[in-house]
Enzyme design. Sequence first.
Site, short mmCIF file in Angstrom:
data_model
loop_
_atom_site.label_atom_id
_atom_site.label_comp_id
_atom_site.label_asym_id
_atom_site.label_seq_id
_atom_site.Cartn_x
_atom_site.Cartn_y
_atom_site.Cartn_z
N ASP A 16 0.85 -1.20 0.00
CA ASP A 16 0.00 0.00 0.00
C ASP A 16 0.88 1.25 0.00
O ASP A 16 1.96 1.26 0.60
CB ASP A 16 -0.92 -0.01 1.24
CG ASP A 16 -2.10 0.93 1.07
OD1 ASP A 16 -2.29 1.50 -0.03
OD2 ASP A 16 -2.85 1.11 2.06
N ASN A 64 -10.09 -3.54 -6.48
CA ASN A 64 -9.23 -2.64 -7.26
C ASN A 64 -9.74 -2.40 -8.68
O ASN A 64 -9.28 -1.48 -9.35
CB ASN A 64 -7.78 -3.14 -7.29
CG ASN A 64 -7.04 -2.94 -5.99
OD1 ASN A 64 -6.09 -3.66 -5.68
ND2 ASN A 64 -7.45 -1.95 -5.18
C1 FPP Z 1 -1.50 -0.29 -3.55
O1 FPP Z 1 -1.07 1.06 -3.52
C2 FPP Z 1 -0.89 -1.02 -4.66
C3 FPP Z 1 -1.58 -1.68 -5.64
C4 FPP Z 1 -3.05 -1.72 -5.69
C5 FPP Z 1 -0.88 -2.39 -6.75
C6 FPP Z 1 0.38 -3.06 -6.35
C7 FPP Z 1 1.02 -3.70 -7.53
C8 FPP Z 1 2.34 -3.89 -7.68
C9 FPP Z 1 3.35 -3.46 -6.68
C10 FPP Z 1 2.92 -4.53 -8.88
C11 FPP Z 1 2.07 -5.59 -9.50
C12 FPP Z 1 2.95 -6.61 -10.07
C13 FPP Z 1 2.56 -7.78 -10.58
C14 FPP Z 1 3.58 -8.76 -10.99
C15 FPP Z 1 1.16 -8.10 -10.76
P1 FPP Z 1 -2.17 2.18 -3.72
O2 FPP Z 1 -2.31 2.44 -5.18
O3 FPP Z 1 -3.44 1.76 -3.06
O4 FPP Z 1 -1.52 3.39 -2.98
P2 FPP Z 1 -2.31 4.64 -2.36
O5 FPP Z 1 -3.16 4.10 -1.23
O6 FPP Z 1 -1.21 5.53 -1.88
O7 FPP Z 1 -3.13 5.25 -3.45
#
Ligand code: FPP
Length: 243
Positions: A16, A64
């Site tokens: 996150d 998501n």
């Molecule tokens: C959460 O941060 C992150 C995600 C929803 C995506 C995570 C994905 C990866 C690290 C890479 C994926 C790789 C593969 C191989 C599938 P957020 O976007 O919720 O952060 P925020 O809360 O600050 O907006």
Amino acid sequence: MENELKIPSHVGIIVDGNGRWAKARELSRSKGHEFGFQNLQKLTTYMYRKGIKYISAYLFSTENFKRSDNEVNFIMNNLLVGRLKEILEFCHKEQIKALFSGRHEKLSAKVLKAMDQIETETKDYRERIFNICFNYGSHAEIVDATKKIVEDVQSGKLKINDLDEKIFSKYLYQQLPPVDLLIRTSGEQRISNFMLWQCSYAEFYFPKTLFPDFKAEDFDEALIEYTKRDRRFGGISYENESN
Ligand code: FPP
């Protein structure tokens, strides 16, 4: 201290803070995921070297899909499908068996093919297991398990009175030990539908660090904190026993 550290067998990571990390640098949210993706490889390499055997990472929840098409496409097509070669090289170099947990519905044929290729090519590795929770939700996993149980009861394969926690867990997406340590980066203190069954006795750790900045030394801090926890699993600890 190093010798006294308790090393969990199974670590769950709720990734996150990629979006906030990018925003603070005036970058797109996708760039945040790109840095998150790079960090995930470095961090998991370090974690396996420390002796962790199982890592479950929450990389895309069923919820998501509510995000913009742009962001969803980037994670699915640029990272998972577009970096397939890099992911496979990483798994082979580190000898990691990768598994995907989640529903297949809503995932494109290209994404499913990439997932299948990663699982097939890495299936013989035994020492390091990477469970990628992708289009994953724990409620969905429990409902899916229940449906399979009902089918097996209806077909006579399973007797209702034989159903207990051990048998129930055999119907979950993967056969993995329970999560010992759950880390959610970025300061949010909630579990957000991640491995509810498997985290029943997990120790929770909520560092404020945003995921792209969560490095080896931050994981060391998590291990120090984990080592201090008194895991009683509903029993009593000898240190506190009085009568
Ligand atoms: C959460 O941060 C992150 C995600 C929803 C995506 C995570 C994905 C990866 C690290 C890479 C994926 C790789 C593969 C191989 C599938 P957020 O976007 O919720 O952060 P925020 O809360 O600050 O907006």
